[in-house]
Scaffold this motif. Sequence first.
Motif, PDB file in Angstrom:
ATOM      1  N   ASP A  54      -1.236  -7.797  -3.683  1.00 58.25           N
ATOM      2  CA  ASP A  54      -3.201  -6.927  -3.437  1.00 58.25           C
ATOM      3  C   ASP A  54      -1.515  -5.441  -4.203  1.00 58.25           C
ATOM      4  N   PHE A  55      -1.609  -4.967  -5.384  1.00 58.68           N
ATOM      5  CA  PHE A  55      -0.955  -4.005  -5.804  1.00 58.68           C
ATOM      6  C   PHE A  55      -2.095  -2.876  -6.274  1.00 58.68           C
ATOM      7  N   LEU A  56      -3.223  -2.466  -5.318  1.00 57.52           N
ATOM      8  CA  LEU A  56      -4.372  -2.004  -6.557  1.00 57.52           C
ATOM      9  C   LEU A  56      -4.821  -0.575  -5.987  1.00 57.52           C
ATOM     10  N   SER A  57      -3.991   0.056  -4.750  1.00 56.66           N
ATOM     11  CA  SER A  57      -4.026   1.215  -4.149  1.00 56.66           C
ATOM     12  C   SER A  57      -3.339   2.316  -5.254  1.00 56.66           C
ATOM     13  N   ASP A  58      -3.719   3.596  -5.148  1.00 55.23           N
ATOM     14  CA  ASP A  58      -3.256   4.316  -5.760  1.00 55.23           C
ATOM     15  C   ASP A  58      -2.015   4.744  -6.238  1.00 55.23           C
ATOM     16  N   ASP A  59      -1.043   4.806  -4.637  1.00 59.19           N
ATOM     17  CA  ASP A  59       0.165   4.732  -4.843  1.00 59.19           C
ATOM     18  C   ASP A  59       0.612   3.149  -4.839  1.00 59.19           C
ATOM     19  N   ALA A  60       0.308   2.252  -4.463  1.00 57.77           N
ATOM     20  CA  ALA A  60       0.915   1.235  -5.497  1.00 57.77           C
ATOM     21  C   ALA A  60       1.588   0.930  -6.790  1.00 57.77           C
ATOM     22  N   ASP A 116       7.805 -17.880   0.911  1.00 57.84           N
ATOM     23  CA  ASP A 116       6.659 -16.666   1.045  1.00 57.84           C
ATOM     24  C   ASP A 116       5.485 -17.438   0.170  1.00 57.84           C
ATOM     25  N   LYS A 117       4.225 -16.363   0.999  1.00 61.73           N
ATOM     26  CA  LYS A 117       2.785 -17.091   0.091  1.00 61.73           C
ATOM     27  C   LYS A 117       3.044 -16.450  -0.973  1.00 61.73           C
ATOM     28  N   THR A 118       3.639 -15.055  -0.117  1.00 62.29           N
ATOM     29  CA  THR A 118       3.544 -13.735  -1.246  1.00 62.29           C
ATOM     30  C   THR A 118       3.989 -12.663  -1.368  1.00 62.29           C
ATOM     31  N   PHE A 119       4.650 -11.595  -2.225  1.00 60.46           N
ATOM     32  CA  PHE A 119       5.172 -10.498  -1.877  1.00 60.46           C
ATOM     33  C   PHE A 119       4.458  -9.146  -2.004  1.00 60.46           C
ATOM     34  N   THR A 120       4.884  -8.539  -1.264  1.00 59.45           N
ATOM     35  CA  THR A 120       4.446  -7.332  -1.015  1.00 59.45           C
ATOM     36  C   THR A 120       5.229  -6.137  -2.218  1.00 59.45           C
ATOM     37  N   ILE A 121       4.500  -4.952  -1.825  1.00 61.19           N
ATOM     38  CA  ILE A 121       5.042  -3.693  -2.659  1.00 61.19           C
ATOM     39  C   ILE A 121       7.040  -3.534  -1.843  1.00 61.19           C
ATOM     40  N   ASP A 122       6.946  -3.566  -0.571  1.00 60.07           N
ATOM     41  CA  ASP A 122       8.383  -3.255   0.111  1.00 60.07           C
ATOM     42  C   ASP A 122       9.403  -4.709  -0.552  1.00 60.07           C
ATOM     43  N   ASP A 123       8.707  -5.576  -0.274  1.00 62.73           N
ATOM     44  CA  ASP A 123       9.680  -6.957  -0.977  1.00 62.73           C
ATOM     45  C   ASP A 123       9.644  -6.612  -1.932  1.00 62.73           C
ATOM     46  N   ALA A 124       8.736  -5.703  -3.235  1.00 62.86           N
ATOM     47  CA  ALA A 124       9.244  -5.821  -4.502  1.00 62.86           C
ATOM     48  C   ALA A 124      10.523  -4.468  -5.313  1.00 62.86           C
ATOM     49  N   ALA A 125      10.287  -3.522  -3.953  1.00 61.38           N
ATOM     50  CA  ALA A 125      11.523  -2.372  -4.065  1.00 61.38           C
ATOM     51  C   ALA A 125      12.556  -2.747  -4.228  1.00 61.38           C
ATOM     52  N   GLN A 126      13.519  -3.700  -3.825  1.00 61.60           N
ATOM     53  CA  GLN A 126      14.153  -4.165  -3.282  1.00 61.60           C
ATOM     54  C   GLN A 126      14.977  -4.903  -5.220  1.00 61.60           C
ATOM     55  N   ALA A 139       9.085 -11.157 -12.692  1.00 59.31           N
ATOM     56  CA  ALA A 139       9.753 -12.361 -12.285  1.00 59.31           C
ATOM     57  C   ALA A 139      10.418 -12.435 -11.719  1.00 59.31           C
ATOM     58  N   ARG A 140      11.143 -11.469 -10.891  1.00 58.78           N
ATOM     59  CA  ARG A 140      12.535 -11.689 -10.025  1.00 58.78           C
ATOM     60  C   ARG A 140      11.943 -11.063  -8.664  1.00 58.78           C
ATOM     61  N   CYS A 141      10.626 -11.110  -8.421  1.00 66.33           N
ATOM     62  CA  CYS A 141      10.362 -11.212  -7.465  1.00 66.33           C
ATOM     63  C   CYS A 141       9.679 -12.256  -6.833  1.00 66.33           C
ATOM     64  N   LEU A 142       8.864 -12.621  -7.962  1.00 69.84           N
ATOM     65  CA  LEU A 142       8.472 -14.461  -7.802  1.00 69.84           C
ATOM     66  C   LEU A 142       9.038 -15.280  -7.328  1.00 69.84           C
ATOM     67  N   GLU A 143      10.786 -14.851  -8.073  1.00 73.02           N
ATOM     68  CA  GLU A 143      11.537 -16.056  -7.699  1.00 73.02           C
ATOM     69  C   GLU A 143      11.998 -15.574  -6.297  1.00 73.02           C
TER      70      GLU A 143
END
Length: 388
Positions: free
Chosen positions: A264-270, A301-311, A290-294
Motif C-alpha cells: 500500500d503505497f498510496l499515501s503522499d509520503d510513500a 512475506d505476504k507483501t513489503f512495506t515502504i521501509d522494506d523497499a528502502a533497503q 523487482a528487487r523488493c519482490l525477490e
Amino acid sequence: MKKITPNSSPRNIIAGTPEQRIAQFKSYLANHQHLGTAFRKSMDAISRSTGPRIVIVTGPTGAGKTTLARRIYRELASIYRQETEKDRGFLPVAGISAVPPSGVSFNWKDFYIRLLSNHGDVMIDRKLAVPRQGEIFCDALPMSPLERSVVDTLRRSLESSLLHRRTKVLIIDEAHHLLMAKDPTRLEYQFEALKSLTIETDVTIVIVGTYGLLDIRDQSGQLVRRSEIVHLPRYDIRSETDKAAFSSLVATFTRELPLEQAPDFLSDDALEYIYTKTAGCVGILKDWFARCLEQAIKSGDKTFTIDDAAQYALCNKALRTIIEEAMDGENRLQDEDIEGINMLLHNGPPKVSTEQIDQGSKRLKNRRPVGERLPVRDPIGGFRHAAP
Ligand SMILES: Nc1ncnc2c1ncn2[C@@H]1O[C@H](COP(=O)(O)OP(=O)(O)OP(=O)(O)O)[C@@H](O)[C@H]1O
Ligand SMILES: [Mg+2]
C-alpha cells in the motif's frame, strides 16, 4: 495528490516457483502516458513519406527507451507481416544494439559485422577490400583512411544487403555508443558513417539512446536536416499531469506484483519517497520493485512495506548522477528563441576578439566527451517543494 483506490488483492496468481513469479513481474509492461506519446510520435515520423531519414529517440536512463524500441520493432514487423509471409527475402525492419567501444572510439567494423550477421548475410569474413571501379584518379585524390579499409568494404556489403532485402527501417539501440570518439575531431567520421548509411540505402534509421545523441543536432548540420527528435522523458513532479500519471503507474505496478497482498503505497509520503528514489523514471521503479519482490518471496512475506523497499532503493549519490544527467538533457532539448536566429541571419555571428578565440580553443580542447554529464548540481524537485 490525486488518491487512487487502494488495491487489496493483486491481480496475479501467486502460484509458481519464485523464479516464475519474478519473471512474471519482470515481463509485465505498463502502457504508460509518456511511452504511448513517444510511440505515436516515432511511428508517425517513420511512416510519413516526407518524414525524416533519421529518428532520434532519446531520454534519461531507465525511461524505457529500449522497451519503446522493441515496441516499434514489433509494430513494424506486424504491419509488414502479410508481405513478409509472401516474400521470405523481404526484411522490412532490422534491429541492433550498438556495443560500447573496447578501445577509444566506436568500432564500426564490429558493428557492420554484427548487423550483417543479424541481417542474415553469409560469408561475412570473406568480404574483400577491392578497389572501386572508376577510381583511376586515386593517385591524385587520396582516399580517406575509412575508404581504404575493411570497414569500407563491410559498409558497402551492408548497404547492398539492406537494399536487396528492401529494408525500410533500421533500429539501433544504445546508439550513443556510435558517437563515442576520444578525439572530438573524430566525431565527424561517426556522423559521416551514419549519413552514408541512410543516403545510400534509403533506410529510415531510428537511433535510440541517451541525451548524448543530441550532439548530432548540435554538431552536424547535414544530419540534423534529415532528422527528427522524439523525447521519452521521465515523469516530472513539477507538472500536475506527470504527478498524477506517475502515481497511477506506482499503483499499477503494485497491483501487478505476484504477492498475496499488494503493497500500500498510496499515501503522499510513500509516493513522495518513491518519486525521489526513482527520479520519475519508469525503469528505475520497475527494477526496484523487482528487487523488493525477490526479497519478499525469499523471506516468505505476504507483501513489503515502504521501509522494506528502502533497503533496495538506489543510493542518493547514484540518483544525483541520474537526475543531473536528465536535467542536463532536458535543458539541451529546449529550443532557442527565433530572435536569436534572426539576429544571426541579419548580423552574422557576433564578432569575437583574439582573446576570446584563444579561450574558445582552450574550451574545445577540454570539451566533455559524448555522454559525460555537466559538472553542475541542479536543485532537485520533490512533492513538497514542487512548484504549483
Ligand atoms: N512500460 C513499461 N512497463 C513495465 N516495465 C517497463 C516499462 N518500460 C520499461 N520497463 C522496465 O524498466 C527497465 C528499464 O527499461 P529500459 O531498458 O527500456 O530503459 P532504458 O531507457 O532503455 O534504460 P537505459 O538508459 O539504461 O538503456 C526494464 O526492466 C524494463 O522492463
Ligand atoms: Mg536501453
